[in-house]
Design an enzyme around this catalytic site. Structure first.
Site, PDB file in Angstrom:
ATOM      1  N   LYS A   1      21.939 -22.583 -16.595  1.00  0.00           N
ATOM      2  CA  LYS A   1      21.508 -22.262 -17.953  1.00  0.00           C
ATOM      3  C   LYS A   1      20.003 -22.040 -17.917  1.00  0.00           C
ATOM      4  O   LYS A   1      19.222 -22.985 -17.855  1.00  0.00           O
ATOM      5  CB  LYS A   1      21.867 -23.386 -18.929  1.00  0.00           C
ATOM      6  CG  LYS A   1      21.586 -23.014 -20.371  1.00  0.00           C
ATOM      7  CD  LYS A   1      22.246 -23.975 -21.331  1.00  0.00           C
ATOM      8  CE  LYS A   1      22.149 -23.532 -22.779  1.00  0.00           C
ATOM      9  NZ  LYS A   1      20.884 -22.977 -23.209  1.00  0.00           N
TER      10      LYS A   1
ATOM     11  N   SER B   1      26.299 -17.972 -29.371  1.00  0.00           N
ATOM     12  CA  SER B   1      25.702 -19.069 -28.604  1.00  0.00           C
ATOM     13  C   SER B   1      26.853 -19.861 -28.006  1.00  0.00           C
ATOM     14  O   SER B   1      28.019 -19.548 -28.244  1.00  0.00           O
ATOM     15  CB  SER B   1      24.834 -19.931 -29.498  1.00  0.00           C
ATOM     16  OG  SER B   1      25.626 -20.481 -30.503  1.00  0.00           O
ATOM     17  N   ILE B   2      26.530 -20.861 -27.207  1.00  0.00           N
ATOM     18  CA  ILE B   2      27.604 -21.666 -26.645  1.00  0.00           C
ATOM     19  C   ILE B   2      27.444 -23.108 -27.057  1.00  0.00           C
ATOM     20  O   ILE B   2      26.346 -23.595 -27.290  1.00  0.00           O
ATOM     21  CB  ILE B   2      27.688 -21.590 -25.096  1.00  0.00           C
ATOM     22  CG1 ILE B   2      26.332 -21.273 -24.479  1.00  0.00           C
ATOM     23  CG2 ILE B   2      28.711 -20.589 -24.659  1.00  0.00           C
ATOM     24  CD1 ILE B   2      26.380 -21.192 -22.984  1.00  0.00           C
TER      25      ILE B   2
ATOM     26  N   ALA C   1       0.838  -1.207   0.000  1.00  0.00           N
ATOM     27  CA  ALA C   1       0.000   0.000   0.000  1.00  0.00           C
ATOM     28  C   ALA C   1       0.872   1.256   0.000  1.00  0.00           C
ATOM     29  O   ALA C   1       0.565   2.245  -0.679  1.00  0.00           O
ATOM     30  CB  ALA C   1      -0.924  -0.004   1.217  1.00  0.00           C
TER      31      ALA C   1
HETATM   32  S1  IVH Z   1      26.583 -17.281 -21.879  1.00  0.00           S
HETATM   33  C1  IVH Z   1      29.343 -16.117 -25.188  1.00  0.00           C
HETATM   34  N1  IVH Z   1      25.274 -17.994 -19.737  1.00  0.00           N
HETATM   35  O1  IVH Z   1      21.934 -20.158 -23.654  1.00  0.00           O
HETATM   36  C2  IVH Z   1      28.467 -16.824 -24.205  1.00  0.00           C
HETATM   37  N2  IVH Z   1      24.150 -18.204 -21.815  1.00  0.00           N
HETATM   38  O2  IVH Z   1      23.692 -20.675 -26.527  1.00  0.00           O
HETATM   39  C3  IVH Z   1      27.097 -16.454 -24.371  1.00  0.00           C
HETATM   40  N3  IVH Z   1      21.829 -19.024 -21.618  1.00  0.00           N
HETATM   41  O3  IVH Z   1      20.447 -18.447 -25.826  1.00  0.00           O
HETATM   42  C4  IVH Z   1      26.101 -17.174 -23.554  1.00  0.00           C
HETATM   43  N4  IVH Z   1      21.815 -19.209 -19.443  1.00  0.00           N
HETATM   44  O4  IVH Z   1      20.624 -16.983 -23.747  1.00  0.00           O
HETATM   45  C5  IVH Z   1      25.225 -17.890 -21.080  1.00  0.00           C
HETATM   46  N5  IVH Z   1      24.232 -18.555 -17.723  1.00  0.00           N
HETATM   47  C6  IVH Z   1      24.185 -18.437 -19.054  1.00  0.00           C
HETATM   48  C7  IVH Z   1      23.033 -18.760 -19.798  1.00  0.00           C
HETATM   49  C8  IVH Z   1      23.057 -18.648 -21.187  1.00  0.00           C
HETATM   50  C9  IVH Z   1      21.105 -19.334 -20.552  1.00  0.00           C
HETATM   51  C10 IVH Z   1      21.317 -19.099 -22.995  1.00  0.00           C
HETATM   52  C11 IVH Z   1      21.652 -17.916 -23.846  1.00  0.00           C
HETATM   53  C12 IVH Z   1      21.705 -18.472 -25.234  1.00  0.00           C
HETATM   54  C13 IVH Z   1      22.102 -19.872 -25.009  1.00  0.00           C
HETATM   55  C14 IVH Z   1      23.548 -20.063 -25.339  1.00  0.00           C
END
Ligand code: IVH
Length: 687
Positions: free
Chosen positions: A134, A95-96, A47
């Site tokens: 992740k 991406s990773i 509130a």
């Molecule tokens: S690092 C250069 N850390 O996973 C590194 N990504 O392919 C960039 N994601 O869609 C990514 N949790 O959005 C990183 N703790 C985390 C993450 C993460 C989720 C997702 C990200 C991307 C995919 C990576």
């Protein structure tokens, strides 16, 4: 709405005062947003927050020239967009690499690869990593100029994304202005997600309003961010976690990723607490295991963990292969959801006649196992999810929970697919199906006439916690019932080796083993026997409680509903089930046959007797007890290891006296024997 703070109006002492007041209000509200949405530690009642917010709105309405883009009132979106504008990422959003192994090798091969890449010898120290979660949502880049959020963009193809600033501004956990000494330029990257409780709440509300629901939290998050109408996006409860950097300027980079995350938290950005700095493959694996155990209790979805080299200098040295950094890897858990198709919907008939629709699925690997069936619970559930034969469906198997159908995808449904209709008659015996209006469950009315119910009842009777007849399983019961060799549990005890020899897959040896197991099962306990009868609502625990309370089967049989109530764990529904079961002549007949076939039990567990407060004590009963007969009281006392004698003497420990107790009461008092009434007796038994 981006109106410069002092566009048309010249700065006068009065306008300065208003600007100052507005700035103070804005930062106070921003601090409360941070406490509530980022730290999860609200500092003021709702509130009071609302009052501050309304004060700011009123002041801004009176002085629109002082509205700034970082004002909390600017979170609720403006006009619907025709389309999203493209945004070029100066630093590409990569991406990773994903380690698909579900086993330990995911962390080991990553660590080994890096050690080789860095030319490390076995004697060199372990590499330092950050392990984090992740998150399962949508990647977003946030751009802060001079500490103010100016743009939010999706990843898109990595080099060009979409401008979703309007929608992202509605996420209260994302600061519109950074705290502290913000850099000239700071881009941060992270994941927008919908928490599980928010997802549930949102869907419950939609359901109540008869509107479409979200399929899962990830779709909920992704769909909301890419919603052209910001008013709709604003109604979707979204959250955010930051996990990395984009472009920066005017900021001395910290030396490690861990320090970057700490600095981002200090700017007021939400950083997830589940992260560790650790060393080597073993450290990564520990985190992987730790999070796996935690996964289902987290308030949001994750699909794995991410390992990153902690030192930014080392990250730079390792560099990239095409679109992936060498210094990071995602180690996933088995997917908990998968798409498959419904091949059939069968109706299963349970032991008590309950009909359960079961979806037969095109086999699919999900949650680490191959799933071929999913329960649909009941007709209402099928209606609610609108599942039809031929549908593409999302199957979920989380942890060790039984697989369930989350949703069907009607957009993938073949034309003219009919709705599923529950049968009106039992698919096994043809008896009418009954469904009380106030119950979700439909039941076959055939009782033990229905072979399906009979088979289930027999399987239950023979199951491990009941009479435990090893070898009497599905396939065998199926044949025994279908060939009319067994109708009731008592028939099991009349089976001969000649009869068994005639059955499929029944070698002489296994027939012998089965007959031995059947013979052995004759000696059982009262609790097992009661449980084995398969009385509706009487599970293993209740059966034990009944056995302990009554001590003999005769006492249980004689009990009326009121007496049954007194048993711990027995409520009105269970009591009614018991009375109903024992009033069926057919059931009594089967019980008599079982006893005639030699099924017997000794007095209830010796263990209870040893522990009991009354073990070895002598009781005398007199008068009329309010809730039980003297026979029942005797059975109870004996079940607890006490003795019951007919006359009072100095050796008597207790006299249990009911109404109209006569000379025995006088004698007990004269001898100084303790006198109990029924309720004191019950207390003593339970102590
Ligand atoms: S690092 C250069 N850390 O996973 C590194 N990504 O392919 C960039 N994601 O869609 C990514 N949790 O959005 C990183 N703790 C985390 C993450 C993460 C989720 C997702 C990200 C991307 C995919 C990576």
């Amino acid at each position: 709405m981006t109106v410069p703070a002092n566009s048309a109006t010249a700065a006068t002492p009065a306008t300065d005062a208003i600007a100052g007041q507005l700035a103070a209000l804005r930062s106070e509200i921003a601090r409360h947003d941070h406490a509530y949405y980022v730290l999860d530690q609200p500092r003021i009642p709702d509130a009071e927050y609302d009052r501050l917010f309304r004060e700011l709105q009123a002041l801004e309405a009176a002085h629109p020239e002082h509205i700034t883009p970082d004002s909390p009132t600017r979170r609720v979106g403006g006009q619907p967009l025709p389309q999203f504008e493209p945004v070029r990422h100066v630093v590409p959003m990569l991406s990773i690499r994903t380690e698909t192994d579900t086993e330990a090798s995911g962390a080991r091969s990553f660590d080994a690869r890096l050690r080789k890449e860095l030319g490390l010898a076995e004697s060199d120290p372990a590499i330092e990593y950050v392990a984090e979660l992740k998150f399962d949502g949508l990647a977003i880049n946030l751009r802060y100029e001079q500490g103010v959020l100016v743009q939010a963009a999706t990843r898109g193809d990595g080099s060009t994304g979409e401008d979703v600033t309007q929608n992202i501004r509605t996420i209260r956990g994302i600061p519109l202005r950074l705290q502290g000494n913000a850099p000239a330029l700071l881009e941060v990257r992270g994941e927008v997600y919908m928490s599980r409780p928010d997802f549930e709440r949102y869907n419950n509300r939609q359901r109540a309003l008869g509107r479409v629901t979200l399929v899962n939290p990830r779709n909920g998050a992704a769909g909301s961010v890419r919603q052209l109408d910001p008013k709709i996006a604003a109604q979707r409860p979204l959250s955010f976690f930051v996990y990395g950097l984009g472009q920066t300027a005017g900021w001395p980079l910290p030396a490690t990723h861990a320090a970057v995350l700490d600095a981002l938290a200090d700017f007021g950005l939400p950083v997830c607490g589940h992260r560790v700095v650790t060393h080597g493959a073993e450290g990564l694996l520990n985190f992987h295991e730790h999070i796996r155990a935690l996964r289902n209790s987290l308030p949001f979805d994750i699909d794995g963990v991410v390992y990153k080299v902690n030192s930014l200098a080392l990250q730079q040295q390792l560099g990239f292969i095409t679109r992936e950094p060498r210094w990071a890897v995602a180690h996933k858990y088995p997917a908990e959801e998968a798409l498959t198709t419904v091949e059939a919907i069968d109706i299963q008939v349970g032991r008590t006649g309950a009909l359960t629709p079961v979806a037969r699925l095109q086999p699919v690997f999900v949650g680490g196992v191959t799933v071929t069936n999913a329960t649909l619970h009941n007709e209402d559930e099928i209606r609610r999810k609108d599942v039809r034969v031929g549908d593409t469906v999302i199957v979920r198997r989380a942890g060790d929970v039984i697989p369930e159908i989350v949703a069907s995808l009607p957009e993938r449904r073949p034309l003219l697919t009919p709705e599923f209709i529950m049968p009106t008659h039992c698919p096994v015996c043809g008896s009418a199906i009954e469904k009380p209006a106030d119950e979700a469950v439909a039941r076959c009315s055939g009782g033990l006439y229905c072979p399906a119910q009979r088979k289930r009842a027999l399987l239950h009777f023979a199951s491990r916690l009941a009479l435990d007849i090893e070898g009497l399983g599905d396939k065998l019961v199926e044949q025994l019932v279908d060939q009319n060799l067994v109708r009731t549990p008592a028939d099991i005890y009349r089976l001969t080796s000649a009869q068994l020899a005639g059955l499929e897959r029944m070698a002489e040896k296994s027939a012998g083993n089965l007959l031995a197991a059947i013979a052995q099962s004759r000696q059982t306990t009262l609790a097992r026997f009661v449980y084995a009868l398969g009385i509706r609502n009487v599970g293993e625990t209740t059966a034990k409680a009944l056995a302990r309370y009554f001590g003999t089967f005769e006492a249980l049989l004689a009990a009326d509903e009121e007496t049954l109530f007194k048993v711990p764990d027995v409520g009105p529904i269970v009591a009614a089930s018991l009375v109903h079961f024992f009033s069926e002549p057919h059931n009594l007949e089967v019980i008599a046959q079982l006893q005639a076939a030699g099924v017997h039990w000794s007095q209830e567990p010796a263990a209870a007797q040893v522990e009991s407060a009354i073990a070895g004590k002598t009781f005398v009963l007199t008068g009329t007890l309010p809730n039980m007969t003297r026979e029942q009281a005797r059975a109870l006392i004996e079940a607890h290891g006490g003795k019951v004698s007919g006359s009072i003497s100095r050796k008597t420990d207790f006299l249990v006296a009911g109404d109209e107790a006569g000379s025995k009461l006088d004698k007990a008092q004269a001898l100084g024997v303790a006198v109990l009434d029924e309720s004191q007796l019950m207390e003593l038994l339970q102590s």
